[in-house]
Design an enzyme around this catalytic site. Structure first.
Site, PDB file in Angstrom:
ATOM      1  N   CYS A 107       0.815  -1.227   0.000  1.00  0.00           N
ATOM      2  CA  CYS A 107       0.000   0.000   0.000  1.00  0.00           C
ATOM      3  C   CYS A 107       0.847   1.275   0.000  1.00  0.00           C
ATOM      4  CB  CYS A 107      -0.956   0.000   1.186  1.00  0.00           C
ATOM      5  SG  CYS A 107      -2.045  -1.432   1.192  1.00  0.00           S
TER       6      CYS A 107
ATOM      7  N   HIS B 113      -3.461   7.242   1.840  1.00  0.00           N
ATOM      8  CA  HIS B 113      -3.818   5.888   1.405  1.00  0.00           C
ATOM      9  C   HIS B 113      -5.206   5.585   1.959  1.00  0.00           C
ATOM     10  CE1 HIS B 113      -4.049   1.703   0.738  1.00  0.00           C
ATOM     11  NE2 HIS B 113      -3.797   1.352   1.989  1.00  0.00           N
TER      12      HIS B 113
ATOM     13  N   ASN C 219     -10.038  -0.372  -0.419  1.00  0.00           N
ATOM     14  CA  ASN C 219      -8.572  -0.279  -0.339  1.00  0.00           C
ATOM     15  C   ASN C 219      -7.978  -0.856  -1.628  1.00  0.00           C
ATOM     16  OD1 ASN C 219      -5.862  -0.554   0.181  1.00  0.00           O
ATOM     17  ND2 ASN C 219      -6.122  -1.395   2.244  1.00  0.00           N
TER      18      ASN C 219
HETATM   19  N1  ACO Z   1     -18.533  -8.796   8.976  1.00  0.00           N
HETATM   20  C1  ACO Z   1     -18.986  -9.082  10.209  1.00  0.00           C
HETATM   21  N2  ACO Z   1     -18.172  -9.431  11.228  1.00  0.00           N
HETATM   22  C2  ACO Z   1     -16.852  -9.464  10.977  1.00  0.00           C
HETATM   23  C3  ACO Z   1     -16.322  -9.199   9.708  1.00  0.00           C
HETATM   24  C4  ACO Z   1     -17.226  -8.849   8.686  1.00  0.00           C
HETATM   25  N3  ACO Z   1     -16.807  -8.554   7.430  1.00  0.00           N
HETATM   26  N4  ACO Z   1     -14.986  -9.317   9.753  1.00  0.00           N
HETATM   27  C5  ACO Z   1     -14.665  -9.656  11.009  1.00  0.00           C
HETATM   28  N5  ACO Z   1     -15.789  -9.771  11.748  1.00  0.00           N
HETATM   29  C6  ACO Z   1     -15.877 -10.110  13.153  1.00  0.00           C
HETATM   30  C7  ACO Z   1     -14.667 -10.857  13.634  1.00  0.00           C
HETATM   31  O1  ACO Z   1     -14.784 -12.233  13.388  1.00  0.00           O
HETATM   32  C8  ACO Z   1     -14.682 -10.537  15.105  1.00  0.00           C
HETATM   33  O2  ACO Z   1     -15.624 -11.374  15.719  1.00  0.00           O
HETATM   34  P1  ACO Z   1     -15.372 -12.030  17.167  1.00  0.00           P
HETATM   35  O3  ACO Z   1     -15.236 -10.850  18.088  1.00  0.00           O
HETATM   36  O4  ACO Z   1     -16.582 -12.842  17.396  1.00  0.00           O
HETATM   37  O5  ACO Z   1     -14.106 -12.797  17.030  1.00  0.00           O
HETATM   38  C9  ACO Z   1     -15.210  -9.137  15.159  1.00  0.00           C
HETATM   39  O6  ACO Z   1     -15.904  -8.915  13.913  1.00  0.00           O
HETATM   40  C10 ACO Z   1     -14.126  -8.078  15.271  1.00  0.00           C
HETATM   41  O7  ACO Z   1     -14.780  -6.880  15.432  1.00  0.00           O
HETATM   42  P2  ACO Z   1     -14.045  -5.583  15.894  1.00  0.00           P
HETATM   43  O8  ACO Z   1     -13.031  -5.860  16.961  1.00  0.00           O
HETATM   44  O9  ACO Z   1     -15.086  -4.565  16.205  1.00  0.00           O
HETATM   45  O10 ACO Z   1     -13.282  -5.176  14.556  1.00  0.00           O
HETATM   46  P3  ACO Z   1     -12.359  -3.935  14.365  1.00  0.00           P
HETATM   47  O11 ACO Z   1     -12.972  -2.709  14.936  1.00  0.00           O
HETATM   48  O12 ACO Z   1     -10.943  -4.260  14.739  1.00  0.00           O
HETATM   49  O13 ACO Z   1     -12.410  -3.783  12.788  1.00  0.00           O
HETATM   50  C11 ACO Z   1     -11.072  -4.100  10.846  1.00  0.00           C
HETATM   51  C12 ACO Z   1     -11.830  -4.768  11.968  1.00  0.00           C
HETATM   52  C13 ACO Z   1     -12.050  -3.303  10.000  1.00  0.00           C
HETATM   53  C14 ACO Z   1     -10.401  -5.151  10.001  1.00  0.00           C
HETATM   54  C15 ACO Z   1     -10.024  -3.117  11.458  1.00  0.00           C
HETATM   55  O14 ACO Z   1      -9.253  -3.787  12.410  1.00  0.00           O
HETATM   56  C16 ACO Z   1      -9.129  -2.540  10.396  1.00  0.00           C
HETATM   57  O15 ACO Z   1      -9.549  -1.796   9.553  1.00  0.00           O
HETATM   58  N6  ACO Z   1      -7.819  -2.814  10.477  1.00  0.00           N
HETATM   59  C17 ACO Z   1      -6.888  -2.317   9.486  1.00  0.00           C
HETATM   60  C18 ACO Z   1      -6.777  -3.340   8.408  1.00  0.00           C
HETATM   61  C19 ACO Z   1      -6.446  -2.764   7.080  1.00  0.00           C
HETATM   62  O16 ACO Z   1      -6.751  -1.632   6.745  1.00  0.00           O
HETATM   63  N7  ACO Z   1      -5.830  -3.597   6.280  1.00  0.00           N
HETATM   64  C20 ACO Z   1      -5.572  -3.226   4.936  1.00  0.00           C
HETATM   65  C21 ACO Z   1      -4.187  -3.360   4.536  1.00  0.00           C
HETATM   66  S1  ACO Z   1      -3.076  -2.376   5.501  1.00  0.00           S
HETATM   67  C22 ACO Z   1      -3.350  -0.877   5.073  1.00  0.00           C
HETATM   68  O17 ACO Z   1      -3.739  -0.598   3.995  1.00  0.00           O
HETATM   69  C23 ACO Z   1      -3.138   0.162   6.102  1.00  0.00           C
END
Ligand code: ACO
Length: 319
Positions: A113, A246, A276
């Site tokens: 990214c 980004h 993304n």
């Molecule tokens: N739909 C529904 N539920 C989901 C989904 C989904 N698509 N994906 C995960 N869950 C569940 C998980 O299984 C978990 O469940 P559990 O608690 O029963 O185990 C729960 O949701 C997690 O929820 P939160 O803790 O509220 O999630 P969070 O607020 O951390 O959000 C996310 C998750 C969106 C992935 C966040 O951590 C994030 O954006 N991280 C950055 C990741 C990123 O941007 N990566 C891209 C590449 S790096 C870059 O470009 C910077």
């Protein structure tokens, strides 16, 4: 000698995949995706469209905007983590598709990214050093090809697209400076399993990610790169006209805007429409804002990104 952006272009594949479409593919909901990421939809490449095709469309638009003859291009750098092939590079394929016969260097940059900021920085060095006069710098991705469409943790985040800029030699600074970093000790927090040439991993490439840890890391390093950019340049927060970040997640972007003291109206946001798109996201956002008439010539932009590796970087640019 400095380098200056003289034209921008971008391209999005026609197919749109909405959050509602994803509700029919994995156990998720529009509300979950939108509230945590700000994403409503993303574009997906057609089966016969590859990264170099997306790059070609974006490049043609940037070339037209710059008003140059493609034969003037003496350097091509493509930031991508989804190259058409292991080799030749996507940049070489793009050079051929554009019909450029200059014999100038063409190569890919793999910084996920952060790929566009890395590529822009490299092209800026080529121009400052007098090796190139007219560079085509591209970020292009078909992330849909490395997404695990059964994994709701990751498949809701990514999209396909391309953005490009023409960077030309100039007596006045356009690219003021760039700052790049990497720390390979975080390699397992965000990675692609399979698809490479290493030992012990096989099968189709699939993104694996510890979302919470990535989020925390991204906010931390973007905070520090904003400070580094401002202090090296002796600038105040108020000297930045636009943040062109980004586009990974609205909450990460809001944290950086807060650090800069910038209202969200001065932040270019496309994550809602594009998802993304990895290395493509910054030039896609830049071109969108230029064509919407938001960013104007003479304004100062801070581009920043963080990605797998981890890699992160910024580019301070006067348009
Ligand atoms: N739909 C529904 N539920 C989901 C989904 C989904 N698509 N994906 C995960 N869950 C569940 C998980 O299984 C978990 O469940 P559990 O608690 O029963 O185990 C729960 O949701 C997690 O929820 P939160 O803790 O509220 O999630 P969070 O607020 O951390 O959000 C996310 C998750 C969106 C992935 C966040 O951590 C994030 O954006 N991280 C950055 C990741 C990123 O941007 N990566 C891209 C590449 S790096 C870059 O470009 C910077």
């Amino acid at each position: 000698m400095f380098s200056r952006i003289t034209g921008t272009g971008s391209y999005l594949p026609h197919k749109v995949l909405t959050n509602q479409d994803l509700e029919r593919m994995v156990e998720t909901s529009h509300d979950w995706i939108f509230s945590r990421t700000g994403i409503s939809q993303r574009h997906i490449a057609a089966v016969d469209e590859s990264t170099s095709d997306l790059a070609l469309h974006a490049s043609r638009r940037a070339i037209e905007a710059a008003g140059i003859d493609p034969q003037e291009i003496d350097l091509i750098i493509v930031g991508t983590t989804t190259p058409d092939r292991v080799f030749p590079s996507t940049a070489c394929l793009l050079q051929h598709k554009l019909g450029i016969r200059s014999g100038g260097p063409a190569f890919d940059v793999q910084a996920v990214c952060s790929g566009f900021v890395y590529a822009l920085s490299a092209a800026d060095q080529f121009i400052r050093g007098g090796q190139s006069k007219c560079a085509l710098v591209v970020g292009a991705e078909t992330m849909s090809r490395i997404v695990d469409w059964t994994d709701r943790n990751t498949c809701v985040l990514f999209g396909d697209g391309a953005g490009a800029v023409i960077l030309q030699a100039s007596e006045t600074p356009g690219v003021i400076n760039t700052h790049l970093h990497a720390d390979g000790s975080y390699q397992d927090l965000l990675a692609v399993d399979g698809g490479g040439c290493g030992t012990g991993r096989s099968g189709d490439p699939r993104i694996v990610m510890d979302g919470g840890a990535v989020f925390k890391f991204a906010v931390g390093v973007l905070d520090s790169i904003v400070e580094e950019t401002l202090s090296v340049n002796g600038m105040q927060k108020s000297d930045i006209d636009w943040l062109v970040p980004h586009q990974a997640n609205i909450r990460i972007i809001q944290a950086t805007a807060k650090k800069l003291g910038l209202p969200m109206e001065r932040v270019v946001l496309t994550v809602d429409r594009h998802g993304n798109t990895s290395a493509a996201s910054i030039p896609l956002a830049l071109d969108t804002a230029v064509r919407e008439g938001k960013i104007k010539p003479g304004e100062t932009l801070l581009m920043e990104g963080v990605g797998g590796g981890f890699t992160w970087g910024s580019a301070l640019v006067r348009l």
